[in-house]
Design an enzyme around this catalytic site. Structure first.
Site, mmCIF file in Angstrom:
data_model
loop_
_atom_site.group_PDB
_atom_site.id
_atom_site.type_symbol
_atom_site.label_atom_id
_atom_site.label_comp_id
_atom_site.label_asym_id
_atom_site.label_seq_id
_atom_site.Cartn_x
_atom_site.Cartn_y
_atom_site.Cartn_z
ATOM 1 N N ARG A 131 11.451 -5.796 14.107
ATOM 2 C CA ARG A 131 10.337 -5.466 15.000
ATOM 3 C C ARG A 131 9.514 -6.719 15.269
ATOM 4 O O ARG A 131 9.386 -7.597 14.431
ATOM 5 C CB ARG A 131 9.439 -4.394 14.348
ATOM 6 C CG ARG A 131 10.055 -3.027 14.316
ATOM 7 C CD ARG A 131 8.999 -1.966 14.047
ATOM 8 N NE ARG A 131 8.204 -2.299 12.886
ATOM 9 C CZ ARG A 131 8.105 -1.547 11.790
ATOM 10 N NH1 ARG A 131 8.769 -0.420 11.707
ATOM 11 N NH2 ARG A 131 7.350 -1.909 10.785
ATOM 12 N N ARG A 191 12.515 -7.639 6.700
ATOM 13 C CA ARG A 191 12.621 -6.208 7.005
ATOM 14 C C ARG A 191 13.266 -6.011 8.386
ATOM 15 O O ARG A 191 12.860 -6.618 9.363
ATOM 16 C CB ARG A 191 11.209 -5.608 6.994
ATOM 17 C CG ARG A 191 11.173 -4.111 7.066
ATOM 18 C CD ARG A 191 9.865 -3.556 6.561
ATOM 19 N NE ARG A 191 8.711 -3.931 7.364
ATOM 20 C CZ ARG A 191 7.453 -3.688 7.012
ATOM 21 N NH1 ARG A 191 7.193 -3.111 5.857
ATOM 22 N NH2 ARG A 191 6.458 -4.056 7.793
ATOM 23 N N ARG A 242 -1.511 -11.634 11.707
ATOM 24 C CA ARG A 242 -2.109 -10.385 11.242
ATOM 25 C C ARG A 242 -2.867 -10.585 9.932
ATOM 26 O O ARG A 242 -3.939 -10.033 9.726
ATOM 27 C CB ARG A 242 -1.020 -9.324 11.031
ATOM 28 C CG ARG A 242 -0.695 -8.538 12.275
ATOM 29 C CD ARG A 242 0.618 -7.813 12.177
ATOM 30 N NE ARG A 242 0.692 -6.809 11.148
ATOM 31 C CZ ARG A 242 1.817 -6.447 10.525
ATOM 32 N NH1 ARG A 242 2.946 -7.053 10.823
ATOM 33 N NH2 ARG A 242 1.811 -5.501 9.633
ATOM 34 N N LYS A 292 0.827 -1.219 0.000
ATOM 35 C CA LYS A 292 0.000 0.000 0.000
ATOM 36 C C LYS A 292 0.861 1.269 0.000
ATOM 37 O O LYS A 292 0.569 2.214 -0.725
ATOM 38 C CB LYS A 292 -0.940 0.015 1.212
ATOM 39 C CG LYS A 292 -2.009 -1.051 1.196
ATOM 40 C CD LYS A 292 -3.038 -0.836 2.296
ATOM 41 C CE LYS A 292 -2.447 -0.872 3.694
ATOM 42 N NZ LYS A 292 -1.912 -2.186 4.086
ATOM 43 N N ARG A 339 -10.369 -0.543 8.261
ATOM 44 C CA ARG A 339 -10.080 -1.985 8.199
ATOM 45 C C ARG A 339 -11.271 -2.823 8.634
ATOM 46 O O ARG A 339 -11.220 -4.044 8.533
ATOM 47 C CB ARG A 339 -8.873 -2.320 9.082
ATOM 48 C CG ARG A 339 -7.564 -1.957 8.415
ATOM 49 C CD ARG A 339 -6.383 -2.426 9.214
ATOM 50 N NE ARG A 339 -5.143 -2.158 8.497
ATOM 51 C CZ ARG A 339 -3.948 -2.193 9.045
ATOM 52 N NH1 ARG A 339 -3.826 -2.475 10.321
ATOM 53 N NH2 ARG A 339 -2.863 -1.946 8.347
#
Length: 214
Positions: free
Chosen positions: A155, A122, A166, A11, A88
């Site tokens: 993270r 990441r 998620r 996104k 959401r």
């Protein structure tokens, strides 16, 4: 205008391309806003962090409070908003409809396995917020920030098991949103694994739709 899509589904990348080609939009990322509150340790940030670390979605009342305050300020200034990461849930969508007119919705459909692989590579430098990806933007020295030489960390919400939770939560809660905006006649779905391939289709559709505006 909204961009819908799974966490890590591109996104942010697609949003940047839209802003470059369609400068009438002001970008509004709930992810960035949430991270800002978490870093600043605000009350909203502390509450949100608990949910983010466990892989569950941030509750509706918290997200609505966070977003509508900011979105209404921009709308009052006459800016066209590009909302990225909100709404959401149906409750969020209905709350948004009371304050802001949503007339274009881009829905990004990216496979879960692609997202898990992308996010789990990441790493971040906590002091500056610099983000690295082991595949396409690796640090010059493995595990260390290019500028300070300090250690990079992954993270909690970027770890594969958290990402999978998620995505499962997203699929369950957000699927009705796609139907909601489809029924309103404002949504178009774009499927693929790479933003550079998906974006030209998004650009063509937006150009066509924006020409219809008075």
């Amino acid at each position: 205008m909204l961009i819908l899509g799974k966490p890590g589904g591109g996104k942010g990348t697609i949003s940047k391309k839209i802003l470059k080609d369609f400068p009438m939009f002001t970008h509004f990322s709930t992810g960035d806003l949430l991270r800002q509150h978490v870093l600043q340790k605000t009350e909203i940030g502390k509450e949100a962090k608990k949910h983010m670390d466990s892989g569950s979605l941030v509750p509706d009342d918290l997200m609505i409070r966070l977003v509508l305050d900011e979105a209404e300020k921009e709308a009052e200034n006459g800016n066209s908003l590009l909302l990225d990461g909100f709404p959401r849930t149906m409750e969020q969508a209905k709350a948004l409809a009371e304050s802001v007119n949503v007339d274009l919705v881009v829905d990004l459909n990216v496979p879960n396995d692609t997202i898990i692989e992308r996010i789990s590579e990441r790493y971040v430098h906590l002091g500056s917020g610099r983000v690295y990806n082991l595949s396409y933007n690796p640090p010059r020295v493995p595990g260390l920030d290019d500028v300070t030489g300090e250690k990079l960390v992954q993270r909690e919400d970027d770890k594969p098991e958290t990402v999978r939770r998620r995505l499962e939560a997203y699929d369950k809660v957000t699927a009705p949103l796609v139907r909601y905006y489809q029924e309103k006649g404002v949504l178009k779905t774009f499927s693929g694994t790479e933003s550079d391939v998906i974006y030209p289709e998004v650009k063509r559709w937006l150009s066509k739709e924006l020409k219809k505006r008075p």
